[in-house]
Scaffold this active site. Structure first.
Site, PDB file in Angstrom:
ATOM      1  N   LEU A 144      -7.655 -33.048 -19.358  1.00  0.00           N
ATOM      2  CA  LEU A 144      -7.900 -34.438 -19.778  1.00  0.00           C
ATOM      3  C   LEU A 144      -7.295 -34.737 -21.152  1.00  0.00           C
ATOM      4  O   LEU A 144      -7.279 -35.889 -21.577  1.00  0.00           O
ATOM      5  CB  LEU A 144      -9.401 -34.737 -19.777  1.00  0.00           C
ATOM      6  CG  LEU A 144     -10.056 -34.724 -18.389  1.00  0.00           C
ATOM      7  CD1 LEU A 144     -11.553 -35.017 -18.504  1.00  0.00           C
ATOM      8  CD2 LEU A 144      -9.400 -35.730 -17.451  1.00  0.00           C
TER       9      LEU A 144
ATOM     10  N   ASN B 215      -7.800 -26.421 -23.363  1.00  0.00           N
ATOM     11  CA  ASN B 215      -6.637 -26.426 -24.277  1.00  0.00           C
ATOM     12  C   ASN B 215      -6.389 -27.791 -24.904  1.00  0.00           C
ATOM     13  O   ASN B 215      -5.284 -28.326 -24.868  1.00  0.00           O
ATOM     14  CB  ASN B 215      -5.383 -25.913 -23.552  1.00  0.00           C
ATOM     15  CG  ASN B 215      -4.975 -26.789 -22.388  1.00  0.00           C
ATOM     16  OD1 ASN B 215      -5.780 -27.544 -21.849  1.00  0.00           O
ATOM     17  ND2 ASN B 215      -3.720 -26.695 -21.983  1.00  0.00           N
TER      18      ASN B 215
ATOM     19  N   ASP C 154      -7.146 -21.094 -19.908  1.00  0.00           N
ATOM     20  CA  ASP C 154      -6.063 -21.603 -19.071  1.00  0.00           C
ATOM     21  C   ASP C 154      -4.872 -22.119 -19.885  1.00  0.00           C
ATOM     22  O   ASP C 154      -5.043 -22.849 -20.856  1.00  0.00           O
ATOM     23  CB  ASP C 154      -6.550 -22.725 -18.171  1.00  0.00           C
ATOM     24  CG  ASP C 154      -5.435 -23.234 -17.285  1.00  0.00           C
ATOM     25  OD1 ASP C 154      -4.922 -22.444 -16.481  1.00  0.00           O
ATOM     26  OD2 ASP C 154      -5.046 -24.404 -17.440  1.00  0.00           O
TER      27      ASP C 154
ATOM     28  N   HIS D 248      -5.120 -21.251 -10.066  1.00  0.00           N
ATOM     29  CA  HIS D 248      -3.787 -21.536  -9.485  1.00  0.00           C
ATOM     30  C   HIS D 248      -3.013 -20.312  -8.990  1.00  0.00           C
ATOM     31  O   HIS D 248      -1.959 -19.958  -9.527  1.00  0.00           O
ATOM     32  CB  HIS D 248      -2.926 -22.349 -10.444  1.00  0.00           C
ATOM     33  CG  HIS D 248      -2.943 -21.911 -11.890  1.00  0.00           C
ATOM     34  ND1 HIS D 248      -2.790 -20.609 -12.304  1.00  0.00           N
ATOM     35  CD2 HIS D 248      -3.081 -22.641 -13.023  1.00  0.00           C
ATOM     36  CE1 HIS D 248      -2.827 -20.553 -13.618  1.00  0.00           C
ATOM     37  NE2 HIS D 248      -3.007 -21.781 -14.078  1.00  0.00           N
TER      38      HIS D 248
ATOM     39  N   ASN E 173       3.517 -24.325 -14.668  1.00  0.00           N
ATOM     40  CA  ASN E 173       3.013 -22.972 -14.872  1.00  0.00           C
ATOM     41  C   ASN E 173       1.748 -22.788 -14.051  1.00  0.00           C
ATOM     42  O   ASN E 173       0.783 -23.521 -14.294  1.00  0.00           O
ATOM     43  CB  ASN E 173       2.725 -22.760 -16.365  1.00  0.00           C
ATOM     44  CG  ASN E 173       2.104 -21.402 -16.650  1.00  0.00           C
ATOM     45  OD1 ASN E 173       1.767 -20.651 -15.745  1.00  0.00           O
ATOM     46  ND2 ASN E 173       1.932 -21.092 -17.930  1.00  0.00           N
TER      47      ASN E 173
ATOM     48  N   ASP F 252      -4.995 -28.722 -11.280  1.00  0.00           N
ATOM     49  CA  ASP F 252      -4.218 -28.429 -12.492  1.00  0.00           C
ATOM     50  C   ASP F 252      -3.498 -29.693 -12.981  1.00  0.00           C
ATOM     51  O   ASP F 252      -2.362 -29.645 -13.452  1.00  0.00           O
ATOM     52  CB  ASP F 252      -3.218 -27.292 -12.269  1.00  0.00           C
ATOM     53  CG  ASP F 252      -2.736 -26.675 -13.585  1.00  0.00           C
ATOM     54  OD1 ASP F 252      -3.210 -27.103 -14.653  1.00  0.00           O
ATOM     55  OD2 ASP F 252      -1.886 -25.771 -13.528  1.00  0.00           O
TER      56      ASP F 252
ATOM     57  N   HIS G 291       1.738 -35.448 -19.052  1.00  0.00           N
ATOM     58  CA  HIS G 291       2.561 -35.318 -20.255  1.00  0.00           C
ATOM     59  C   HIS G 291       3.216 -36.651 -20.562  1.00  0.00           C
ATOM     60  O   HIS G 291       3.552 -37.400 -19.634  1.00  0.00           O
ATOM     61  CB  HIS G 291       3.659 -34.262 -20.058  1.00  0.00           C
ATOM     62  CG  HIS G 291       3.151 -32.863 -20.039  1.00  0.00           C
ATOM     63  ND1 HIS G 291       2.658 -32.240 -21.157  1.00  0.00           N
ATOM     64  CD2 HIS G 291       3.046 -31.962 -19.027  1.00  0.00           C
ATOM     65  CE1 HIS G 291       2.280 -31.011 -20.844  1.00  0.00           C
ATOM     66  NE2 HIS G 291       2.492 -30.816 -19.553  1.00  0.00           N
TER      67      HIS G 291
END
Lengths: 444, 337
Positions: free
Chosen positions: A67, A98, A158, A238, A284, A311, A315
């Site tokens: 998020l 992250n 992650d 994943h 990734n 996932d 961006h």
């Protein structure tokens, strides 16, 4: 507040039609011809939704969402990300750690949790970092995050692998005491130092540094052995290779408490797409080969892989409109998960909608330990559910998405199935395919 | 085709058209007045994100011999070093009226991204991208090989135009994993009918090489025993030495270098059944004493200085064909190669 909602003739789990009466945040009744009962017994306002041709499913639960808030509000916020969740049919999302600052303290996870409550488009459960700053060196304050108002149960670095074996072991043992679990991003860092894409025939020709399958499989093999040794629970984020599916199958056969997740994009896309050098395909773990895609589909159908995790990784445009090597990794996923999985798994006959509801709702909720998500469509259960039009088609249009991210690898593809309604605690956050209002009264 | 991005995209016909045009351009370069008016009024931008004086000067000489205006844009000391994106840089150059952009970039695929984008209408020439391709290097290698191969079979007086490399056996030696020269040569030489073999330490071959149309050796001596017609030595980058790819430069030179001892073996090789000696090529710049001994670099079989000369001819041919096929800045996708 509006009164009850009556959904008529929805095919529960894609099977026989039935009516659903939602009232007071719960499924009040399930049955045939509830309309006449409702008319007789209810004097409150009843909103009637004709769901002829639509499929009713439990609200989807995503264990793997980025998020971006706090810190990267230019990429996504809790508000925009949960709007995307509502459009995609998710009634709960789990926000990865992250952010900036990293969600490695009670303060940050409580902030994210509070932002989720205020938005009210989807439930938001923060994931705590395993190590301080995702640095892989010292355990974060796992207990404080568990005891915080966010009540964190899932911990993950992650984006980074907890590659130190001893630290991974200790983290698994530590969170066991309060019912927590570690979700591992399996990527041996020395084998992927400058990696840009799956290592194989395509990377050889394109001259992009390869990301070998063994870098993922070696960590999964190590961690399932650690889980066996410690008796702790382990979740693998994943999963992307055929070899990983094989190792997880082996571990489950031996009774290891391991669960596994696959993304929609790894169920559909292959590294051949990278020949365009379009960074929208940079992710990734990387897109793998057709052999891997087939093994992942089979693993999901058989239950070796337990859940779909999107996932979702939005961006800003400039992070993808650049040279491949400089581009950010990740794809949006919340608003395309259902059509992609329907295309990869249901259109191919590998699973039906009931199995779909298990991998997108029942199982992720069970893994986390939710009591009110991932519940069956039965009277007395919380009214977290979605209505899906399986016939709806048309191209995926990222510019119409509620996410701030436009980095969808599915842009322009014709994929089947659209979420028409999302009910969060009985409240329609999505109606007729459009965002309605949130549980807290926010409009899109 | 509008751009030159990869030799894998070239058909045999297109490749021969470039090589044949390059032969004509060689005639121009041999004249006292080394100039043709064909690109007068056209602008060629050399957009170099990596330092490569050799390649940049070669493209510059090629464009100038065709009377084009040349703009050299080096990323160092420009707005790029201040964080400007590739997109903004290219759009700026496009707005200045670039007809061709010759791009050298450290990221594999940057020229392909530029060509696929709507950032510019200019023809794109890949002057080396990351570890992907270096098509004009492969074309100049092919031009060099073809001239000797044809002369050995049909005599110096006969023109090699229209001929290919059918039957020729080429051995590429060294760091294939990181080499854009190797990739471009493998596709182009194979398209032209040659048979390509590779020899390298296992660490410097890509996973997936087994899908390439090549024979792979680990021993240079065994590869030479198979009797190749030409040996292309690849440069070993300094940053690979002393790392985990091979123990050190001395061991590399012993096992994969064209040492004086191996030069003696190459001295005995001939171009197929002819009397002409086998050829030694190197794309430069050389690490003398590492991948190639001074004796080999300076031997009669070496074609290293001819490669440089042929580089200008090939680049003239490429610019000429790309820019004279379609007229004007916004012309449609007319085939010119």
């Amino acid at each position: 507040m509006s009164g009850a909602t009556l959904i008529t003739s929805a095919r529960l789990y894609g099977q026989d039609p039935a009516d659903l009466l939602l009232r007071g945040g719960q499924i009040a009744a399930v049955g045939d011809d509830l309309r006449s009962q409702a008319a007789e017994q209810l004097d409150e306002d009843v909103t009637v939704i004709d769901a002829e041709g639509l499929i009713a499913l439990p609200g989807m639960v995503d264990l793997h969402t980025h998020l971006r808030e706090p810190g990267r509000e230019d990429a996504e916020t809790v508000e925009t990300g949960t709007r995307a969740a509502a459009r995609g049919g998710f009634t709960a999302v789990h926000a990865m750690a992250n952010s900036a600052p990293v969600a490695d303290t009670a303060g940050v996870v409580e902030q994210v949790h509070r932002l989720g409550l205020e938005s009210g488009w989807s439930e938001v459960y923060p994931v705590g970092a395993v190590t301080v700053g995702l640095g892989g060196e010292r355990l974060a304050e796992l207990g404080a995050m568990a005891e915080s108002s966010a009540a964190v149960r899932m911990f993950s670095d992650d984006g980074h692998c907890v590659d130190n074996a001893l630290l991974m072991r200790r983290a698994m043992e530590y969170v066991k005491s309060f019912g927590g679990f570690i979700a591992q991003h399996a990527q041996e860092p020395t084998l992927t130092a400058e990696a840009q894409m799956n290592e194989g025939e395509v990377s050889a020709t394109l001259g992009l540094p390869g990301w070998p399958a063994v870098a993922e499989e070696a960590i999964i093999a190590r961690d399932v052995l650690l889980a066996q040794h410690t008796g702790a629970r382990l979740h693998i984020c994943h999963v992307s290779t055929a070899g990983s599916v094989g190792i997880i199958r082996w571990a489950k056969d031996r009774g290891v408490a391991v669960t596994a997740e696959v993304t929609p994009h790894h169920l559909m896309l292959t590294d051949e797409l990278v020949t365009s050098y379009n960074p929208v395909y940079k992710v990734n773990p990387p897109l793998r080969t057709r052999v891997d895609v087939d093994a992942l589909r089979q693993g999901l159908a058989e239950g070796v892989i337990d859940v779909i995790g999107t996932d979702h990784a939005p961006h800003p445009t400039q992070a993808k409109e650049c040279e491949w090597a400089q581009a950010a990794m990740g794809m949006t996923g919340l608003e395309t998960a259902l059509p992609v999985v329907a295309h990869a798994m249901i259109s191919t006959g590998l699973m039906d909608w009931r199995r779909f509801s298990e991998v997108t709702s029942t199982e992720p909720a069970r893994i986390y330990g939710h009591q009110h998500q991932g519940r069956p469509l039965q009277a007395g259960e919380p009214a977290n559910l979605i209505l899906v039009d399986p016939q709806a088609a048309g191209p995926i249009r990222p510019e119409s998405h509620a996410s701030k991210g436009r980095n969808s690898p599915f842009a322009g593809l014709e994929l089947p199935g659209r979420v028409r309604y999302t009910f969060l605690a009985g409240h329609p956050t999505l109606a007729e395919g459009e965002l309605a209002t949130s549980l807290t009264g926010r409009a899109a | 085709m509008r751009h030159l991005l990869s030799t894998a995209d070239l058909t045999r016909t297109q490749a021969l058209r470039i090589l044949d045009t390059a032969e004509e351009m060689t005639g121009v370069s041999a004249r006292e007045v080394k100039k043709l008016p064909t690109l007068r009024g056209r602008t060629v931008v050399n957009l170099f994100f990596e330092d490569s004086t050799r390649t940049r000067v070669s493209f510059e000489a090629a464009a100038k011999r065709l009377s084009a205006d040349v703009v050299n844009f080096s990323a160092k000391g420009s707005s790029v070093s201040k964080g400007e994106s590739l997109k903004d840089t290219v759009q700026t150059l496009d707005a200045m009226g670039a007809d061709a952009i010759v791009i050298r970039h450290g990221s594999s695929g940057a020229p392909a991204q530029l060509a696929a984008s709507d950032w510019s209408e200019a023809a794109v020439v890949n002057a080396g991208d990351g570890t992907h391709e270096h098509p004009t290097q492969a074309l100049l290698d092919a031009l060099t090989l073809r001239r000797d191969w044809h002369a050995a079979h049909y005599g110096e007086a006969s023109s090699p135009r229209g001929t290919d490399l059918t039957g020729m056996r080429v051995l590429i030696v060294g760091d294939v994993l990181h080499s854009r020269v190797a990739r471009s040569n493998i596709w182009l030489l194979t398209t032209l009918g040659a048979t390509v073999s590779l020899v390298a330490p296992g660490t410097l071959l890509p996973v997936g090489v087994e899908s390439w149309p090549v024979t792979v050796h680990y021993s240079f001596d065994q590869a030479l025993a198979a009797g190749p017609d030409a040996v292309i030595m690849l440069r070993v980058q300094a940053e690979r030495m002393g790392g985990s790819f091979f123990p050190n430069a001395a061991e590399y030179a012993r096992r994969w270098g064209l040492t004086e001892e191996r030069l003696a073996v190459v001295n005995q090789l001939r171009l197929a059944e002819t009397e002409a000696p086998a050829l030694i090529l190197h794309p430069g710049p050389m690490n003398r004493g590492v991948e190639i001994s001074a004796a080999a670099a300076d031997s009669a079989q070496s074609r290293i200085t001819e490669q440089v000369t042929n580089g200008v001819s090939v680049r003239m041919a490429v610019l000429h064909l790309l820019l004279t096929g379609s007229r004007g800045h916004h012309d449609d996708d007319r085939s010119s190669l």
